[in-house]
Write an enzyme that holds these catalytic residues in place. Structure first.
Site, PDB file in Angstrom:
ATOM      1  N   LEU A  79      34.974  28.118  45.896  1.00  0.00           N
ATOM      2  CA  LEU A  79      34.401  27.978  47.234  1.00  0.00           C
ATOM      3  C   LEU A  79      35.431  28.309  48.312  1.00  0.00           C
ATOM      4  O   LEU A  79      35.078  28.401  49.479  1.00  0.00           O
ATOM      5  CB  LEU A  79      33.881  26.548  47.427  1.00  0.00           C
ATOM      6  CG  LEU A  79      32.898  26.093  46.343  1.00  0.00           C
ATOM      7  CD1 LEU A  79      32.534  24.631  46.531  1.00  0.00           C
ATOM      8  CD2 LEU A  79      31.653  26.960  46.368  1.00  0.00           C
ATOM      9  N   ARG A  80      36.687  28.434  47.922  1.00  0.00           N
ATOM     10  CA  ARG A  80      37.803  28.811  48.803  1.00  0.00           C
ATOM     11  C   ARG A  80      38.207  27.750  49.804  1.00  0.00           C
ATOM     12  O   ARG A  80      39.209  27.910  50.491  1.00  0.00           O
ATOM     13  CB  ARG A  80      37.492  30.104  49.563  1.00  0.00           C
ATOM     14  CG  ARG A  80      37.194  31.302  48.683  1.00  0.00           C
ATOM     15  CD  ARG A  80      38.276  31.560  47.679  1.00  0.00           C
ATOM     16  NE  ARG A  80      38.167  32.880  47.092  1.00  0.00           N
ATOM     17  CZ  ARG A  80      38.889  33.299  46.075  1.00  0.00           C
ATOM     18  NH1 ARG A  80      39.775  32.494  45.498  1.00  0.00           N
ATOM     19  NH2 ARG A  80      38.753  34.527  45.613  1.00  0.00           N
ATOM     20  N   HIS A 120      36.157  37.333  48.396  1.00  0.00           N
ATOM     21  CA  HIS A 120      37.362  37.781  49.088  1.00  0.00           C
ATOM     22  C   HIS A 120      37.046  38.334  50.456  1.00  0.00           C
ATOM     23  O   HIS A 120      35.960  38.853  50.697  1.00  0.00           O
ATOM     24  CB  HIS A 120      38.055  38.899  48.292  1.00  0.00           C
ATOM     25  CG  HIS A 120      38.884  38.392  47.160  1.00  0.00           C
ATOM     26  ND1 HIS A 120      40.006  37.612  47.350  1.00  0.00           N
ATOM     27  CD2 HIS A 120      38.761  38.563  45.824  1.00  0.00           C
ATOM     28  CE1 HIS A 120      40.521  37.319  46.173  1.00  0.00           C
ATOM     29  NE2 HIS A 120      39.799  37.873  45.229  1.00  0.00           N
ATOM     30  N   ASP A 170      32.070  33.042  37.542  1.00  0.00           N
ATOM     31  CA  ASP A 170      33.486  33.229  37.887  1.00  0.00           C
ATOM     32  C   ASP A 170      33.601  33.795  39.309  1.00  0.00           C
ATOM     33  O   ASP A 170      34.381  34.702  39.593  1.00  0.00           O
ATOM     34  CB  ASP A 170      34.194  34.151  36.885  1.00  0.00           C
ATOM     35  CG  ASP A 170      35.714  34.036  36.976  1.00  0.00           C
ATOM     36  OD1 ASP A 170      36.414  34.943  36.484  1.00  0.00           O
ATOM     37  OD2 ASP A 170      36.206  33.046  37.570  1.00  0.00           O
TER      38      ASP A 170
END
Lengths: 341, 427, 165
Positions: B65-66, B311, B307
């Site tokens: 989820l960053r 970005h 996965d």
């Protein structure tokens, strides 16, 4: 003649690696890699280089072919020798040359590459000659330049150095004639890290060379190298037997640090091209090296300077080959129209 | 709470042996009946699932989820919406956030944000070692109490084998499953592609299969000795599948997954230095790809995950080796999984199991099936449509996917989470 | 369309006229330069007929063309063979067909890159209508009037023949 290893170029081209190099008429637009180009195109590069070689042998070495065009040398990786030959080639074609030197410390990130590119495009150059330490950098740039700008790869990482590959073919053709089918060519040394070796292997196979061999210790050979169309030897004496052409590759000092080789001495003992080993090749075999040479590591001094060595000729031919590639890329839209009087 | 009726749909849930047309009745966030309406049921909302397939909500074993730490790429908010719109009702994120999930406070932060977003459910794996550094054990008990469903060291190495053994033993002590992505970082260091013909031609540093199998063998031995429950994630090679098969046959209590893209792509796809195909573990050769597919078909690989690694555009704007690895994969998990069934490679029941009940059971959840009393997490799927993936319908904040431009037959039409209709597809 | 004389006949005419012109202009020890490919064949024939001592020189103008960007590289470029010194020499430039004048412009540019000739005399087997540059030949075998779309080409080297299309 030993059986030729499979020509992988026929089967494993992959998606459009080479398509971006040709324009819609099949003319050379970018020169990024030899892989995927036709025998006809490579032959015409060699033929065109022949005409420039004649110019370079005359007293007036300049022709106005690319007058008014600007060629920018983008060397992200330091190199005086290659940059000089590209500069000379461009100047002999009467083009203007811009040398853009970018220090390697600033360039590991993509942003700098894109920014540099955009700045240069604002200056309206016609061609970029690019050398970079990342494999695929030339493709990256070619995919992002404005239409009409040509990109020549002067070496990208371990991937490709196509002008070197072509000048090596030119050297072989000048010494051995155009029938590569009768030749046994041995490439010796650090193939794993060598973009030159990869380009040579593609070119030799596309030009239908009879037998292409690589000779190196296992640690210096890439996985699956046989699939590129070469016969693999780990023993120098066996591999070099009856070779018509021997190409020695440079061994860099860093390879010892990477636990790939124990020492330069051991490499020389096992793979160095000495007079004794040279005598196992054909009597008229030629010795080549892309340079710069490491005397006493890859090659014995007397061999490098000896009568069978064509190493210095390679440097001369490099200018003609680069002139050929530059003019072909910048002079496209060739039709079949009759030449006007 | 509300009463929701899903009518006329084809219920497909192998875990409950459901494969027929029937109505589904939901009340107070749970499934209360199948086929026949319960007494006093009056639907406040009805979804007509005519010509659609009703499966349990998709459970994604690995999605990044960053947040916290890399909010320039994506956030919990953006990614949980994207997941819900892709039919994913529960996702599990690994501990390699910044800060790392090695403190209950980080668990609480993520829980809080996920609850506020109120889209897909978010589960978490806690760090096996503090800071994921591979040296000291994390406070696993505290992480478990805070809500972590398992432990992992992400793709970072635990070099000291004694520390590895003790970490697994301690995890076993807490009754937690260890989630392992096998990778020997000495063999994989600096590599960006499968060590094979294509990487050799392209001059890219390769990662050999042994980077995965050496780490896998090492882990399997320690798992056997400590008795910890282990799950092996994101396998990439035929050799690994064979090792998992043998270990299971030997009676070891392990499970395994593969990411959806590994089932559809291989090393040929990086041939033009296509950086959207730069992933870790790398895309290997055709034989590996086929072995992974067979592994899913025969159950050696229990689950398929996304996965997901969104970005920012700059991350992929560089020559191949300098780009950041990873695919933005939430939206393609469902259609890539069902495509294998459409192509006749794996039967649809196995596929549905691999993205619902199997991952649910690996995470120890009470969901992943359409059974009475289960939480009403449901995905209503159209298996006969035609749509193309592009930057607008990839939903995630990250647009880095090699599947942009691909046409798909399957799409999530409606997503129900905890009995609430969270998403309906609009054309 | 007017009749075109055979090349051999025109060659004789050229040789005669050139001999006269050289005497009139007191040019002695000229360098004959034939332009590849047709001009070189003509120059070769003339060189023999007039028994010049100075060896025959040739010029390939491929690199001096003005239409390079449009038609691209010609890979079959033959080497130009000029004497080492052309400063103060009298050049006899020979070509087969004079049409737009661009080839002669390119040839003269190339000659001047080598040095400064004392004079250039232009000899053409055939001169046809359609000049685009102010260039005229000094010695011509036959003047022709052709339509814009018509083209005349010399094939050879044996036999030398005109082809009109």
């Amino acid at each position: 003649m030993v059986n030729k290893a499979t020509r992988a170029t026929d089967t494993l081209i992959g998606h459009d690696t080479w398509n971006i190099q040709l324009d819609k008429n099949g003319q050379l637009k970018h020169f990024l890699t030899i892989e995927g180009l036709s025998t006809e195109l490579l032959t015409s590069i060699l033929d065109t280089a022949e005409s420039f070689a004649n110019i370079n042998e005359q007293s007036v070495k300049k022709v106005p072919l690319l007058r008014g065009k600007t060629i920018a040398n983008l060397f992200f990786e330091a190199s005086t020798r290659t940059r000089n030959t590209f500069e000379l080639a461009a100047k002999r074609l009467s083009a203007d040359v811009l040398n853009v030197n970018i220090s390697t410390s600033a360039t590991s990130k993509g942003e700098t590459l894109m920014d540099t590119l955009q700045n240069l495009q604002a200056m309206q150059c016609d061609m970029f000659v690019v050398r970079h330490n990342a494999s695929g950098a030339a493709h990256y740039i070619a995919n992002r330049v404005a239409p009409g700008i040509s990109v020549i790869n002067a070496g990208d990482g371990s991937h490709s150095h196509p002008t070197q590959g072509m000048l090596d073919m030119f050297t072989i053709r000048r010494n051995k004639g155009a029938d590569f089918g009768s030749l046994r060519v041995a490439i010796v040394g650090d193939v794993l890290h060598s973009r030159v070796a990869r380009s040579q292997i593609h070119a030799l196979n596309i030009l239908n060379t009879g037998n292409v061999r690589v000779i190196a210790p296992k640690t210096l050979l890439p996985t699956g190298i046989e699939d590129m169309g070469v016969e693999v030897f780990n023993n120098m004496e066996e591999g070099i037997r009856d070779a018509d052409v021997i190409i020695m590759l440079r061994l860099q000092k860093e390879r010892m640090q990477g636990a790939l080789l124990p020492s330069e001495q051991e490499f020389y003992q096992m793979y160095g091209l000495t007079e004794k080993r040279l005598s196992l090749a054909k009597d008229d075999a030629i010795v080549m090296h892309p340079g710069p040479i490491n005397r006493g590591v890859e090659i014995e001094s007397s061999v490098a300077d000896g009568p069978q060595s064509v190493i210095l000729d390679q440097v001369t031919y490099g200018i003609s080959v680069r002139m050929a590639v530059m003019s072909m890329a910048l002079g496209r839209e060739a039709g079949t129209s009759e030449v006007e009087k | 709470m509300s009463q929701l009726l899903i009518k006329n749909g084809l219920l497909l849930d192998p875990a409950s042996e459901l494969n027929h047309k029937a109505d589904l009745y939901i009340e107070n966030g749970h499934i209360v009946a199948i086929d026949k309406a319960p007494e006093n049921f009056s639907a406040e909302q009805t979804i007509d699932a005519q010509d659609l397939t009703v499966i349990p909500g998709i459970v994604d074993l690995c999605a990044r989820l960053r947040e916290p730490g890399l909010e320039n790429k994506a956030t919990i908010y953006s990614e949980t919406i994207a997941a819900a719109m892709s039919g994913i009702t529960t996702l599990c994120c690994p501990p390699d956030t910044d800060p790392v999930i090695d403190e209950p406070a980080v668990v609480e932060l993520i829980n809080h944000k996920a609850a506020n977003a109120a889209h897909s459910n978010v589960l978490m794996l806690g760090a096996l070692t503090t800071g994921l550094k591979g040296e000291l054990l994390s406070e696993m008990q505290a992480l478990q109490i805070a809500g972590c469903v398992g432990l992992s060291n992400a793709r970072l190495p635990i070099e000291n084998t004694l520390v590895l053994k003790r970490a697994y033993a301690y995890a076993a002590n807490c009754g937690l499953t260890v989630f392992i992505e096998p990778d020997d970082h000495w063999l994989s260091a600096g590599g960006c592609a499968h060590d094979g013909t294509i990487a050799s031609r392209l001059g890219l540093k390769g990662i050999p299969v042994s980077a995965e199998t050496v780490a896998l063998a090492r882990a399997l031995e320690i798992v056997a000795e400590t008795g910890v429950k282990a799950h092996f994630g994101r396998l990439s090679s035929a050799a690994s599948v064979a090792m998992i098969r043998r270990a299971k046959d030997d009676g070891l209590n392990i499970t395994a997954d593969v990411s959806a893209h590994q089932l559809h792509l291989n090393e040929l796809d990086i041939s033009s230095f296509n950086s959207t195909c730069h992933v870790l573990p790398p895309l290997r050769n055709q034989r590996d790809q086929e072995a992974l597919q067979r592994g899913v078909a025969d159950g050696t690989l229990d689950a398929i995950c996304s996965d997901h690694q969104p970005h920012n555009p700059d991350a992929k704007e560089a020559p191949f080796a300098s780009t950041e690895p990873g695919i933005s994969a939430l939206t393609t998990l469902l259609p890539l999984a069902t495509r294998l069934a459409d192509q006749g490679i794996i039967d649809i029941e196995t596929i549905v199991r691999a993205i619902t009940s199997a991952p649910a059971s690996i995470l120890g959840m009470n969901t992943g099936s359409l059974s009475i009393g289960a939480s009403a997490d449901i995905c209503i799927v159209n298996r006969n449509t035609n749509w193309q993936l592009d930057e607008s319908n990839i939903y995630s904040a990250g647009k880095n996917s090699p599947f942009i431009g691909w046409n798909f037959q399957t799409r999530a039409e409606h997503t129900v989470i905890g009995g609430v209709l969270i998403h309906s597809h609009q054309d | 369309m007017e009749e075109i004389a055979k090349p051999e006949i025109l060659l004789d005419k050229l040789a005669e006229q050139l001999k006269t012109l050289l005497t009139d202009r007191s040019i002695d020890q000229p360098v004959m330069v034939g332009i590849h490919t047709g001009g070189a064949w003509i120059a070769n024939a003339l060189h023999q007929k007039l028994s010049f001592e100075e060896p025959l020189a040739t010029l390939d103008i491929s690199f001096y063309r003005d239409d390079f960007s449009r038609i691209g590289m010609n890979p079959q470029v033959k080497p130009s063979k000029l004497p080492p010194q052309i400063d103060d020499r009298h050049i006899i430039l020979v070509d087969d067909v004079l049409h737009t004048g661009r080839t002669i412009r390119a040839a003269m540019n190339e000659l001047f890159d080598y040095g400064r000739p004392a004079s250039i005399t232009l000899v053409c087997l055939v001169e046809r209508s359609g000049r685009e540059i102010p260039i005229q030949a000094d010695v011509v075998g036959q003047h022709l009037h052709l339509d814009k779309k018509q083209h005349i080409k010399l094939t050879g080297p044996t036999p030398l023949e005109f082809v009109v299309a």
